[in-house]
Every structure is written in C-alpha cells, then in structure tokens.
Design a protein around this motif. Structure first.
Motif, PDB file in Angstrom:
ATOM      1  N   CYS A 169      56.504  66.633  18.217  1.00  0.00           N
ATOM      2  CA  CYS A 169      55.531  65.925  18.824  1.00  0.00           C
ATOM      3  C   CYS A 169      55.011  66.850  20.193  1.00  0.00           C
ATOM      4  CB  CYS A 169      55.502  64.285  19.041  1.00  0.00           C
ATOM      5  SG  CYS A 169      54.490  63.142  19.252  1.00  0.00           S
ATOM      6  N   SER A 170      56.082  67.008  21.411  1.00  0.00           N
ATOM      7  CA  SER A 170      55.645  67.345  22.625  1.00  0.00           C
ATOM      8  C   SER A 170      54.922  68.551  22.250  1.00  0.00           C
ATOM      9  CB  SER A 170      56.643  67.555  23.494  1.00  0.00           C
ATOM     10  OG  SER A 170      57.230  66.594  23.403  1.00  0.00           O
ATOM     11  N   LEU A 171      55.248  69.557  21.370  1.00  0.00           N
ATOM     12  CA  LEU A 171      55.026  70.886  20.728  1.00  0.00           C
ATOM     13  C   LEU A 171      53.567  71.037  20.532  1.00  0.00           C
ATOM     14  CD1 LEU A 171      54.815  73.913  21.241  1.00  0.00           C
ATOM     15  CD2 LEU A 171      55.818  73.764  18.903  1.00  0.00           C
ATOM     16  N   CYS A 172      52.664  69.445  19.627  1.00  0.00           N
ATOM     17  CA  CYS A 172      51.807  69.246  18.903  1.00  0.00           C
ATOM     18  C   CYS A 172      50.368  68.835  20.195  1.00  0.00           C
ATOM     19  CB  CYS A 172      51.737  68.185  17.513  1.00  0.00           C
ATOM     20  SG  CYS A 172      52.604  69.277  16.166  1.00  0.00           S
ATOM     21  N   VAL A 173      50.675  68.368  21.386  1.00  0.00           N
ATOM     22  CA  VAL A 173      50.321  67.345  21.937  1.00  0.00           C
ATOM     23  C   VAL A 173      49.364  68.247  22.845  1.00  0.00           C
ATOM     24  CG1 VAL A 173      50.349  65.428  23.709  1.00  0.00           C
ATOM     25  CG2 VAL A 173      51.164  64.888  21.077  1.00  0.00           C
ATOM     26  N   ALA A 174      50.800  68.992  23.585  1.00  0.00           N
ATOM     27  CA  ALA A 174      51.147  69.991  23.824  1.00  0.00           C
ATOM     28  C   ALA A 174      49.959  71.240  23.677  1.00  0.00           C
ATOM     29  CB  ALA A 174      51.889  71.606  25.105  1.00  0.00           C
ATOM     30  N   THR A 175      49.450  71.751  22.659  1.00  0.00           N
ATOM     31  CA  THR A 175      48.792  72.328  22.108  1.00  0.00           C
ATOM     32  C   THR A 175      47.269  71.886  21.843  1.00  0.00           C
ATOM     33  OG1 THR A 175      50.505  73.464  20.700  1.00  0.00           O
ATOM     34  CG2 THR A 175      47.886  74.186  19.420  1.00  0.00           C
ATOM     35  N   VAL A 176      47.218  71.159  21.232  1.00  0.00           N
ATOM     36  CA  VAL A 176      46.062  69.906  21.082  1.00  0.00           C
ATOM     37  C   VAL A 176      45.240  70.116  22.657  1.00  0.00           C
ATOM     38  CG1 VAL A 176      44.933  67.953  21.310  1.00  0.00           C
ATOM     39  CG2 VAL A 176      46.523  69.465  19.069  1.00  0.00           C
ATOM     40  N   ASN A 177      46.319  69.818  24.214  1.00  0.00           N
ATOM     41  CA  ASN A 177      45.579  69.701  25.245  1.00  0.00           C
ATOM     42  C   ASN A 177      45.158  71.172  25.816  1.00  0.00           C
ATOM     43  OD1 ASN A 177      45.909  66.717  25.706  1.00  0.00           O
ATOM     44  ND2 ASN A 177      48.017  66.763  26.014  1.00  0.00           N
ATOM     45  N   ILE A 178      45.982  71.827  25.195  1.00  0.00           N
ATOM     46  CA  ILE A 178      45.733  73.554  26.096  1.00  0.00           C
ATOM     47  C   ILE A 178      44.279  73.425  25.171  1.00  0.00           C
ATOM     48  CG2 ILE A 178      46.517  75.744  26.174  1.00  0.00           C
ATOM     49  CD1 ILE A 178      49.167  74.531  26.825  1.00  0.00           C
ATOM     50  N   VAL A 179      44.726  73.776  23.809  1.00  0.00           N
ATOM     51  CA  VAL A 179      43.218  74.150  23.223  1.00  0.00           C
ATOM     52  C   VAL A 179      42.224  72.979  23.422  1.00  0.00           C
ATOM     53  CG1 VAL A 179      42.127  74.170  20.574  1.00  0.00           C
ATOM     54  CG2 VAL A 179      44.636  75.061  21.096  1.00  0.00           C
ATOM     55  N   LEU A 180      42.263  71.932  24.224  1.00  0.00           N
ATOM     56  CA  LEU A 180      40.733  70.950  24.060  1.00  0.00           C
ATOM     57  C   LEU A 180      39.744  71.849  25.356  1.00  0.00           C
ATOM     58  CD1 LEU A 180      41.942  67.519  22.784  1.00  0.00           C
ATOM     59  CD2 LEU A 180      40.578  69.335  21.830  1.00  0.00           C
ATOM     60  N   HIS A 181      41.392  71.939  26.801  1.00  0.00           N
ATOM     61  CA  HIS A 181      40.720  72.545  27.669  1.00  0.00           C
ATOM     62  C   HIS A 181      40.218  73.499  26.995  1.00  0.00           C
ATOM     63  CE1 HIS A 181      40.301  73.796  32.213  1.00  0.00           C
ATOM     64  NE2 HIS A 181      41.786  74.455  31.829  1.00  0.00           N
ATOM     65  N   LEU A 182      41.000  74.660  26.630  1.00  0.00           N
ATOM     66  CA  LEU A 182      40.177  75.522  26.497  1.00  0.00           C
ATOM     67  C   LEU A 182      38.761  75.929  25.960  1.00  0.00           C
ATOM     68  CD1 LEU A 182      42.675  78.118  25.901  1.00  0.00           C
ATOM     69  CD2 LEU A 182      42.126  78.247  27.766  1.00  0.00           C
ATOM     70  N   VAL A 183      38.472  75.154  25.193  1.00  0.00           N
ATOM     71  CA  VAL A 183      37.294  74.873  24.561  1.00  0.00           C
ATOM     72  C   VAL A 183      35.934  74.441  25.215  1.00  0.00           C
ATOM     73  CG1 VAL A 183      36.008  73.546  22.862  1.00  0.00           C
ATOM     74  CG2 VAL A 183      38.326  74.951  22.327  1.00  0.00           C
ATOM     75  N   LEU A 184      37.056  73.132  25.907  1.00  0.00           N
ATOM     76  CA  LEU A 184      35.454  71.853  26.712  1.00  0.00           C
ATOM     77  C   LEU A 184      35.683  72.860  28.722  1.00  0.00           C
ATOM     78  CD1 LEU A 184      36.799  69.157  24.929  1.00  0.00           C
ATOM     79  CD2 LEU A 184      35.062  70.486  24.418  1.00  0.00           C
ATOM     80  N   LYS A 185      36.452  73.781  28.952  1.00  0.00           N
ATOM     81  CA  LYS A 185      36.559  73.887  29.947  1.00  0.00           C
ATOM     82  C   LYS A 185      34.940  73.727  31.204  1.00  0.00           C
ATOM     83  CE  LYS A 185      37.023  78.684  29.627  1.00  0.00           C
ATOM     84  NZ  LYS A 185      37.802  80.045  29.568  1.00  0.00           N
ATOM     85  N   PRO A 186      35.807  73.488  32.249  1.00  0.00           N
ATOM     86  CA  PRO A 186      34.262  73.672  32.750  1.00  0.00           C
ATOM     87  C   PRO A 186      33.778  74.970  33.103  1.00  0.00           C
ATOM     88  CG  PRO A 186      35.980  72.591  34.417  1.00  0.00           C
ATOM     89  CD  PRO A 186      36.332  72.465  32.699  1.00  0.00           C
ATOM     90  N   ASN A 187      32.669  75.286  34.143  1.00  0.00           N
ATOM     91  CA  ASN A 187      32.087  76.382  34.386  1.00  0.00           C
ATOM     92  C   ASN A 187      33.181  76.662  35.589  1.00  0.00           C
ATOM     93  OD1 ASN A 187      30.331  76.877  32.852  1.00  0.00           O
ATOM     94  ND2 ASN A 187      28.618  76.088  33.384  1.00  0.00           N
ATOM     95  N   GLN A 188      34.158  78.099  35.785  1.00  0.00           N
ATOM     96  CA  GLN A 188      34.643  78.365  37.061  1.00  0.00           C
ATOM     97  C   GLN A 188      34.034  79.587  37.733  1.00  0.00           C
ATOM     98  OE1 GLN A 188      38.284  79.761  34.958  1.00  0.00           O
ATOM     99  NE2 GLN A 188      38.866  77.981  35.403  1.00  0.00           N
ATOM    100  N   SER A 189      33.795  79.858  38.927  1.00  0.00           N
ATOM    101  CA  SER A 189      34.051  80.853  39.308  1.00  0.00           C
ATOM    102  C   SER A 189      33.814  82.144  39.269  1.00  0.00           C
ATOM    103  CB  SER A 189      34.135  80.025  41.665  1.00  0.00           C
ATOM    104  OG  SER A 189      35.108  80.517  41.829  1.00  0.00           O
ATOM    105  N   PRO A 190      33.787  82.059  39.780  1.00  0.00           N
ATOM    106  CA  PRO A 190      33.810  84.509  39.766  1.00  0.00           C
ATOM    107  C   PRO A 190      35.183  84.378  40.259  1.00  0.00           C
ATOM    108  CG  PRO A 190      31.602  84.077  40.355  1.00  0.00           C
ATOM    109  CD  PRO A 190      32.038  83.472  40.656  1.00  0.00           C
ATOM    110  N   LYS A 191      35.610  84.216  41.566  1.00  0.00           N
ATOM    111  CA  LYS A 191      37.263  84.179  41.733  1.00  0.00           C
ATOM    112  C   LYS A 191      38.051  83.747  41.192  1.00  0.00           C
ATOM    113  CE  LYS A 191      39.786  82.387  45.858  1.00  0.00           C
ATOM    114  NZ  LYS A 191      40.136  81.142  46.385  1.00  0.00           N
TER     115      LYS A 191
END
Length: 146
Positions: free
Chosen positions: A47-69
């Motif tokens: 359960c921890s692994l599944c939820v962590a994976t979903v959180n990280i993938v969602l963050h990578l897909v829905l991430k906000p724009n980052q500055s070049p630095k």
C-alpha cells in the motif's frame, strides 16, 4: 480556485483512492495465501509503495512550471536528497506519536514503523511533492495565518 484546478485535484485524489483499493485487491490475486489480516506487513508495504508511486507520477505529470535554475541536475539531486531526509524524519515522528498513543515499543516495532511509513506516505509525501523541502513554504501553508 478555478474549476479546472478543482477537477485536477479531484482526479488526483480519486487516483490515490484507487491505488489504495488496488493495493488491497491485486496482491490477493497475485500472491498465494495473501490476506489483509494474515499478511498485514506485506499489505502495509504494498500500500505504501502504490500510494507513493501514484503521488510521484501525479506530481511529474501535473507539475507546475519551474524556472531554468531549478531544472539543473545538481538542484534536482539536492532537492531529492532533502525530500528523502524529510520523509524519513516524518516516519520517525509518526512512529514516536504512534508509540505515545499506546503501540508496543519493542514487541511489534516492525509493524509500528511500517504503519508510520504508511501514514507518512499519505500525508508528508504529497506535501513534499507539492512544496518540496522548503521550510518557509511549509510554515506558510500549515500556520494559522498562512
């Protein structure tokens, strides 16, 4: 908040709930002799692994724009290591809180710590994905007048 942002948050939370449900159903189908009560340590890990994976993938897909630095490799490594340290510290903090609420300190230390990891995965990991290891942002969000 705009309606589009609310829909994105709703979709992300539904995916997280689906990850918890799948972590209870899929191991029962794939692993011989799996049950939530009989092999609860395995379920806590899955359960921890599944939820962590979903959180990280969602963050990578829905991430906000980052500055070049913030796109530099050194900055990403530094941020990742800080996030790992903060996550481990939150696991230790949750473990201490669980023990203070009456969980056995020595007899069932593995079960208690895996439960602390599960709680940290549900709470701290989402905040680390969104806010990062920025202490000032955490204080602004979680303070009374933030």
């Amino acid at each position: 908040m705009r309606e589009a942002e609310v829909r994105r948050l709703l979709g992300a939370n539904l995916l997280r709930a689906l990850a918890v449900i799948l972590s209870a159903v899929l191991p029962a189908l794939l692993l011989d002799g799996f049950s939530l009560l009989g092999t609860h340590l395995t379920w806590l890990c899955v359960c921890s692994l599944c939820v962590a994976t979903v959180n990280i993938v969602l963050h990578l897909v829905l991430k906000p724009n980052q500055s070049p630095k913030r796109r530099s490799f050194a900055h990403k490594i530094s941020r990742f290591l800080k996030c790992c340290i903060y996550f481990f510290m939150s696991c230790i903090l949750f473990h201490a809180i669980i023990v203070l609420y009456g969980a056995p300190l020595i007899e069932l230390v593995t079960e208690t710590f895996l439960f602390a990891v599960l709680l940290s995965t549900f709470t701290t990991l989402q905040c680390l994905c969104l806010l990062g290891p920025n202490i000032q942002a955490w204080i602004r969000v979680f303070s009374k007048n933030g």
